[in-house]
Structure formats: structure tokens, C-alpha cells
Design an enzyme around this catalytic site. Structure first.
Site, PDB file in Angstrom:
ATOM      1  N   GLU A 155      -0.815  11.202  -6.102  1.00 12.88           N
ATOM      2  CA  GLU A 155      -1.780  10.133  -5.868  1.00 12.88           C
ATOM      3  C   GLU A 155      -1.267   9.325  -4.691  1.00 12.88           C
ATOM      4  O   GLU A 155      -0.056   9.282  -4.432  1.00 12.88           O
ATOM      5  CB  GLU A 155      -1.888   9.231  -7.103  1.00 12.88           C
ATOM      6  CG  GLU A 155      -0.838   8.116  -7.207  1.00 12.88           C
ATOM      7  CD  GLU A 155       0.612   8.589  -7.298  1.00 12.88           C
ATOM      8  OE1 GLU A 155       0.833   9.746  -7.704  1.00 12.88           O
ATOM      9  OE2 GLU A 155       1.512   7.809  -6.946  1.00 12.88           O
TER      10      GLU A 155
ATOM     11  N   SER B 133      12.838  -0.658   4.404  1.00 10.78           N
ATOM     12  CA  SER B 133      12.292   0.561   3.779  1.00 10.78           C
ATOM     13  C   SER B 133      11.489   1.425   4.738  1.00 10.78           C
ATOM     14  O   SER B 133      11.376   2.634   4.529  1.00 10.78           O
ATOM     15  CB  SER B 133      11.440   0.186   2.573  1.00 10.78           C
ATOM     16  OG  SER B 133      10.480  -0.801   2.920  1.00 10.78           O
TER      17      SER B 133
ATOM     18  N   LYS C 257      10.207   7.047   1.512  1.00 14.39           N
ATOM     19  CA  LYS C 257       9.477   7.875   0.542  1.00 14.39           C
ATOM     20  C   LYS C 257       9.882   9.353   0.600  1.00 14.39           C
ATOM     21  O   LYS C 257       9.852  10.049  -0.395  1.00 14.39           O
ATOM     22  CB  LYS C 257       7.973   7.731   0.755  1.00 14.39           C
ATOM     23  CG  LYS C 257       7.472   6.371   0.286  1.00 14.39           C
ATOM     24  CD  LYS C 257       5.973   6.350   0.083  1.00 14.39           C
ATOM     25  CE  LYS C 257       5.550   5.120  -0.680  1.00 14.39           C
ATOM     26  NZ  LYS C 257       5.689   3.881   0.112  1.00 14.39           N
TER      27      LYS C 257
HETATM   28  C1  LIG Z   1       5.536   2.553  -0.347  1.00 16.84           C
HETATM   29  C2  LIG Z   1       6.395   1.616   0.395  1.00 16.84           C
HETATM   30  C3  LIG Z   1       7.028   0.523  -0.251  1.00 16.84           C
HETATM   31  C4  LIG Z   1       6.789   0.161  -1.679  1.00 16.84           C
HETATM   32  O1  LIG Z   1       7.203   1.080  -2.636  1.00 16.84           O
HETATM   33  P1  LIG Z   1       8.520   0.906  -3.515  1.00 16.84           P
HETATM   34  O2  LIG Z   1       8.399   1.998  -4.503  1.00 16.84           O
HETATM   35  O3  LIG Z   1       8.496  -0.450  -4.144  1.00 16.84           O
HETATM   36  O4  LIG Z   1       9.683   1.073  -2.611  1.00 16.84           O
HETATM   37  C5  LIG Z   1       7.883  -0.259   0.492  1.00 16.84           C
HETATM   38  N1  LIG Z   1       8.102  -0.048   1.808  1.00 16.84           N
HETATM   39  C6  LIG Z   1       7.507   0.985   2.456  1.00 16.84           C
HETATM   40  C7  LIG Z   1       7.779   1.160   3.922  1.00 16.84           C
HETATM   41  C8  LIG Z   1       6.628   1.834   1.787  1.00 16.84           C
HETATM   42  O5  LIG Z   1       6.036   2.845   2.452  1.00 16.84           O
END
Ligand SMILES: *Cc1c(COP(=O)(O)O)cnc(C)c1O
Length: 412
Positions: free
Chosen positions: A111, A380, A89
């Protein structure tokens, strides 16, 4: 796969469906996005901020033990967990922070549902010297208080939203209201590849740093592009980040894994594409596939991972799925817990439950994989934040004793 840029439409999805009062703010932002999108100097500033402050480039780790365990394919993990704040993020919020500077804005609003995007935005504001206001549903404030705590320490004002169901969508409405009133000083930092034009494309632009690095790293390591890339799919920002650089290379399979929750024969999931349950609709300023009832009311969603628990989906991903460029799968909560145990014990890596969906998707397809196939999982984020959900799912008795009981004691 070339498509016209900056129209804000992706097939039938996308667009800008907002109250008239927000049009000047979106026009101003769109003009700035078009300016910076192909400006190398801006991109260099952006990448050096990521390097200095967030530790990029993140490694592409060869998962030797998982590879040997399955005996098929060659698995690599893109380590977005090693970013500052533990997830992808930050890539987006730092980019939008630089856009704010160019626009001369001094206040960031955002948000947040689970709180991860709120913390990332508060970090960006502290680093860049902006004020920050984070809208968060009252229910989410209670559920995710540790994130609220850090937002406050970072200097952000957190406003609990009590309207509606007091969750993410209500927080989005309040943030949009604030923006409409204050846009001369304020930028709305949207957290995923959704929302009105230009957000889906702008967030994708900033997250594409993931795929750019993957391309370079896999060339060095293997001398060729990967055969398949797996990413989890909430709003779509980490998936588009990993996929965008490969859209024109048809030999690279792009697989987005949604939250299958309790399964396709229940309402307890957040699968808009793979289960075929999303219907085209307009909400929160854009058109996409939403989980909605026959009257068009948004449904409640469910996932073991808070970050994938969202009714809409990136209009870009919805379109890429329609034209068969992205394939969607869903992984159930149970499959995710099994995959989690395997990744942690084999690789010594603790993935976020969101990211574990991408692993579960890959594992479900490993049977049909050729030995020489190069497979990449976009991890992610890191899973430390998920100790409560994982502890509960594993029914670990010591965890119950030491975490829950101690928590209750603190609550008294
Ligand atoms: C917020 C988040 C997501 C989901 O958001 P996307 O916009 O679909 O990437 C996925 N993995 C993590 C670790 C997150 O914090």
C-alpha cells in the site's frame, strides 16, 4: 530495557488483530522472521545488498555551520537522503525482498499513501525479479502522479482504490484483501513499523541498520555515544531505525518529532503522542494510539508532509513513550518551514519535509543544550519531492509562475 522478543506485544500495544483468513500468512512470515532475525549470514547478504545497490553506509555529516550558528551543542546529520530512491524506506523493502526469496514468493504487494513506499517496493521488485502490485487511494494517485508514473516504468501494476475516502487506509484494506486470497505466491511488503505482528518488529529490525551505523560512526568521530538523537515520527520506521541500537543506553536521549500541523488547538495535525490526543484502539490489524473520535472512528489528519500524515503510530514507539524511554515532540508546519530555510541555506542540504520535523524539534530545544552535547538528526530523506509544498508555503512568485502555470498548461 531488555524486553522479550517476538511476542508481538509492546506493553499494551501491538498484537495481531486480523481476519482469520490472514493467520496462515502471518504465521508463516513470523516463523521466517524469527529464523532470519539472528542469522548472521542473512544479515551479511542484506548489508551487502544495501552496500552495492543503495550506497550504504550513509555518511554522518558534521553540520559545522548550524553548530556555529547556534553556538551550542555539536550537530551531526545522518544522511538517509543519500540512499537510492532518496530515503530510508529502501532499507526495509530490500530486507523484505530477501525474506520473500526465502519464503519462495514471487509477487510483492504494497500500500502507499504519498507514493514513496510504492516506488521503493517497485524498485525492489524490479531488482529482484518479482511482480509487484501497488494499492493506492484514487485521491493519492491524483495528488502524487509523478510517483505513480515511476512505479509503472519500474514494471509495477498500480491499482487506484476508490472505496472509502480513497486514501491510505482504504489502500491498506485492499492490500490485505489481496494478500488473504493470494498468499501462497504473494508477500505483503508493509512500509512502516506498524501493522500486525511481526511487522513492527521486522521493519524495526531492517531499519536498525541506521542506528548500527550511527553507533560506529559517532564512536570514530567523537569517541562517545551521542547525547540526543532526533527523528521524525510518522508510522515510526526511521525513528525506530535510529533509536533501536541505543535503547539500553539510558544516557542517549531519544526524541521523536510528530507532525504538529496547524497546532495543538486545532484538529489539523497528526500528533498522536505529543499533543496527548491519541486514544488506544484497534485498527488495521494492530493495537496502538490512534487519532479517533468519541465513537472510535478514525479522524482525518493533516501535515505539510505527506509521509507523517498517518492516524496510527508504531506500537513500539507508543510503548517506549509510555515508559519514558522515547520523548515525543510536535513541530508545526510553520516551524518546519523556518527550519527548512535554515538547513538549506546553512548546510547546502535539502531535507524532506518529514525529516525537517526532526530538525525543527532539535532547534526548539537548542536553548537548553550544553556546548559539549553531541546531537544527531536522522535525516530520513531528501526534499526534492517536496518542491510543490515548499514553493506554495514560501509563496515564491517565480515558482508560481514557472511551476504552477507550466503545470496548468501541461494539464490542458
Ligand atoms: C515515509 C517517510 C517518513 C515517515 O515514515 P516513518 O515510518 O515514520 O519513518 C519519514 N521521512 C521520509 C523521508 C519518508 O519518506
Amino acid at each position: 530495557m531488555k524486553r522479550e522478543k517476538y511476542t508481538g506485544y509492546f506493553g499494551e500495544y501491538g498484537g495481531r488483530y486480523v481476519p482469520e483468513i490472514l493467520i496462515p500468512a502471518l504465521d508463516e512470515l513470523n516463523a521466517m522472521f524469527i529464523k532470519i532475525a539472528e542469522d548472521n549470514e542473512f544479515y551479511n547478504d542484506y548489508y551487502s545488498l544495501l552496500t552495492n545497490f543503495s550506497g550504504r553506509p550513509t555518511p554522518l555529516t558534521y553540520a559545522k555551520n548550524l553548530t556555529e550558528y547556534f553556538g551550542k551543542g555539536k550537530i551531526y546529520i545522518k544522511r538517509e537522503d543519500l540512499n537510492h530512491s532518496g530515503a530510508h524506506k529502501i532499507n526495509n523493502v530490500l530486507g523484505q525482498g530477501l525474506v520473500m526469496k526465502r519464503l519462495g514468493k514471487t509477487r510483492a504487494i504494497a500500500e502507499t499513501g504519498a507514493g514513496q513506499h510504492g516506488v521503493a517496493t517497485a524498485i525492489m521488485a524490479a531488482k529482484m525479479g518479482f511482480k509487484a502490485t501497488i494499492y493506492m487511494g484514487e485521491e493519492d494517485v491524483k495528488r502524487q502522479y509523478s510517483n505513480v508514473f515511476w512505479m509503472k516504468q519500474l514494471g509495477a501494476e498500480v491499482i487506484p482504490v476508490e472505496t472509502g475516502a480513497a486514501t491510505l487506509k482504504d489502500a491498506i484494506n485492499e492490500a490485505l484483501r489481496d494478500w488473504a486470497t493470494n498468499f501462497d505466491t504473494t508477500h505483503y511488503v508493509l512500509g512502516t513499523a506498524c501493522g500486525p505482528k511481526p511487522f513492527p518488529e521486522m521493519v524495526t529490525h531492517f531499519q536498525s541498520v541506521i542506528g548500527r551505523e550511527i553507533k560506529e560512526q559517532i564512536m570514530t568521530l567523537e569517541g562517545k555515544a551521542p547525547d540526543r538523537i532526533y527523528a521524525c515520527l510518522g508510522g515510526g520506521s526511521n525513528a525506530m531505525g535510529a533509536f533501536n541500537e541505543f535503547l539500553e543506553d539510558k544516557n542517549v536521549g531519544l526524541i521523536a518529532v510528530e507532525a504538529g500541523g496547524k497546532g495543538s488547538n486545532t484538529d489539523l495535525h497528526a500528533s498522536r503522542i505529543a499533543y496527548g490526543k491519541g486514544r488506544v484502539g484497534v485498527s488495521q490489524g494492530y493495537k496502538t494510539l490512534f487519532l479517533q473520535d468519541d465513537d472510535g472512528q478514525m479522524k482525518d489528519t493533516w501535515s505539510i508532509s505527506a509521509g507523517l500524515d498517518y492516524v496510527g503510530v508504531s506500537p513500539i514507539v507508543a510503548h517506549l513513550s509510555d515508559i519514558n524511554r522515547v520523548r515525543a515532540l510536535a513541530a508545526t508546519d510553520n516551524e518546519v518551514i523556518d527550519a527548512f530555510k535554515l538547513v538549506v541555506s546553512k548546510e547546502g542540504i535539502i531535507p524532506a519535509l518529514e525529516s525537517t520535523h526532526a530538525f525543527a524539534g532539535l532547534f526548539s530545544e537548542i536553548k537548553n543544550t550544553k556546548s559539549e552535547d553531541i546531537l544527531i538528526v536522522n535525516m530520513s530523506g531528501r526534499g526534492d519531492k517536496d518542491i510543490f509544498n515548499v514553493g506554495e508555503a514560501l509563496e515564491d512568485s517565480d515558482w508560481k509562475k514557472f511551476v504552477i502555470e507550466r503545470g496548468e498548461q501541461y494539464a490542458d
